[in-house]
Design a protein around this motif. Structure first.
Motif, PDB file in Angstrom:
ATOM      1  N   TYR A 118       3.570  -0.328 -10.745  1.00  0.00           N
ATOM      2  CA  TYR A 118       2.322  -0.434 -10.340  1.00  0.00           C
ATOM      3  C   TYR A 118       1.460  -1.423 -10.975  1.00  0.00           C
ATOM      4  CZ  TYR A 118      -1.650   1.547  -8.225  1.00  0.00           C
ATOM      5  OH  TYR A 118      -2.894   1.556  -7.879  1.00  0.00           O
ATOM      6  N   PHE A 176       0.711  -4.065  -7.562  1.00  0.00           N
ATOM      7  CA  PHE A 176      -0.994  -4.039  -7.874  1.00  0.00           C
ATOM      8  C   PHE A 176      -1.561  -5.802  -8.017  1.00  0.00           C
ATOM      9  CE2 PHE A 176      -5.606  -3.736  -9.649  1.00  0.00           C
ATOM     10  CZ  PHE A 176      -6.465  -3.547  -8.029  1.00  0.00           C
ATOM     11  N   TYR A 210      -7.150   1.461  -4.949  1.00  0.00           N
ATOM     12  CA  TYR A 210      -5.942   1.523  -5.668  1.00  0.00           C
ATOM     13  C   TYR A 210      -6.059   1.398  -7.409  1.00  0.00           C
ATOM     14  CZ  TYR A 210      -3.434   1.565  -0.995  1.00  0.00           C
ATOM     15  OH  TYR A 210      -3.384   2.213  -0.313  1.00  0.00           O
ATOM     16  N   ARG A 256      -6.607   1.723 -10.665  1.00  0.00           N
ATOM     17  CA  ARG A 256      -6.452   2.544 -11.634  1.00  0.00           C
ATOM     18  C   ARG A 256      -6.945   3.151 -12.747  1.00  0.00           C
ATOM     19  NH1 ARG A 256      -2.790   6.506 -11.838  1.00  0.00           N
ATOM     20  NH2 ARG A 256      -1.387   6.621 -14.007  1.00  0.00           N
ATOM     21  N   LEU A 264       1.272   6.732  -6.948  1.00  0.00           N
ATOM     22  CA  LEU A 264       0.059   7.194  -7.318  1.00  0.00           C
ATOM     23  C   LEU A 264       0.356   8.886  -7.139  1.00  0.00           C
ATOM     24  CD1 LEU A 264      -2.568   5.328  -5.879  1.00  0.00           C
ATOM     25  CD2 LEU A 264      -2.032   5.280  -8.423  1.00  0.00           C
ATOM     26  N   ARG A 318      -9.143  -3.402  -2.619  1.00  0.00           N
ATOM     27  CA  ARG A 318      -8.995  -2.976  -4.032  1.00  0.00           C
ATOM     28  C   ARG A 318      -8.708  -1.789  -4.354  1.00  0.00           C
ATOM     29  NH1 ARG A 318      -9.471  -8.552  -6.064  1.00  0.00           N
ATOM     30  NH2 ARG A 318      -9.226  -9.947  -4.200  1.00  0.00           N
ATOM     31  N   MET A 364       2.766   2.103  -3.306  1.00  0.00           N
ATOM     32  CA  MET A 364       1.892   1.962  -4.627  1.00  0.00           C
ATOM     33  C   MET A 364       1.110   3.086  -4.081  1.00  0.00           C
ATOM     34  SD  MET A 364      -0.607  -1.276  -5.065  1.00  0.00           S
ATOM     35  CE  MET A 364      -1.127  -1.280  -3.515  1.00  0.00           C
ATOM     36  N   ASP A 365       0.834   3.813  -2.700  1.00  0.00           N
ATOM     37  CA  ASP A 365       0.867   5.282  -2.733  1.00  0.00           C
ATOM     38  C   ASP A 365       1.475   6.858  -2.887  1.00  0.00           C
ATOM     39  OD1 ASP A 365      -1.994   4.903  -0.969  1.00  0.00           O
ATOM     40  OD2 ASP A 365      -1.493   4.597   0.958  1.00  0.00           O
ATOM     41  N   LYS A 377       0.501  -1.028   0.571  1.00  0.00           N
ATOM     42  CA  LYS A 377      -0.171  -0.168  -0.006  1.00  0.00           C
ATOM     43  C   LYS A 377       0.886   0.862  -0.228  1.00  0.00           C
ATOM     44  CE  LYS A 377      -4.347  -1.250   2.742  1.00  0.00           C
ATOM     45  NZ  LYS A 377      -4.781  -1.287   3.562  1.00  0.00           N
TER      46      LYS A 377
END
Length: 72
Positions: free
Chosen positions: A46, A50, A65, A67, A26, A62, A22-23, A19
């Motif tokens: 990513y 994911f 997250y 896209r 992003l 999910r 990925m944050d 997490k």
């Protein structure tokens, strides 16, 4: 194919790390100073993160997250 046995605590730690990573990606997608080539490699990273995240979490977790669109 590989298998892995994890405790609940280890699973939560992996989930937290995914997490967090990925944050960060992003957040970096919004930075216009980052070159297109770099963002493309970020997209690939990513996607891999994911996929890993999807294997260990429930679908409801999910959603935030996923896209919305690929960077162009």
């Amino acid at each position: 194919m590989l298998g892995l046995i994890l405790t609940e605590k280890e699973m939560k730690e992996i989930e937290y790390l995914l997490k967090r990573e990925m944050d960060e990606i992003l957040f970096d997608f919004e930075d216009e100073r980052i070159d297109y080539v770099v963002k493309r490699s970020m997209e690939e990273r990513y996607a891999i993160l994911f996929q890993l995240f999807s294997r260990i979490t429930a679908p409801v977790d999910r959603v935030q997250y996923i896209r919305k669109r690929m960077h162009k």
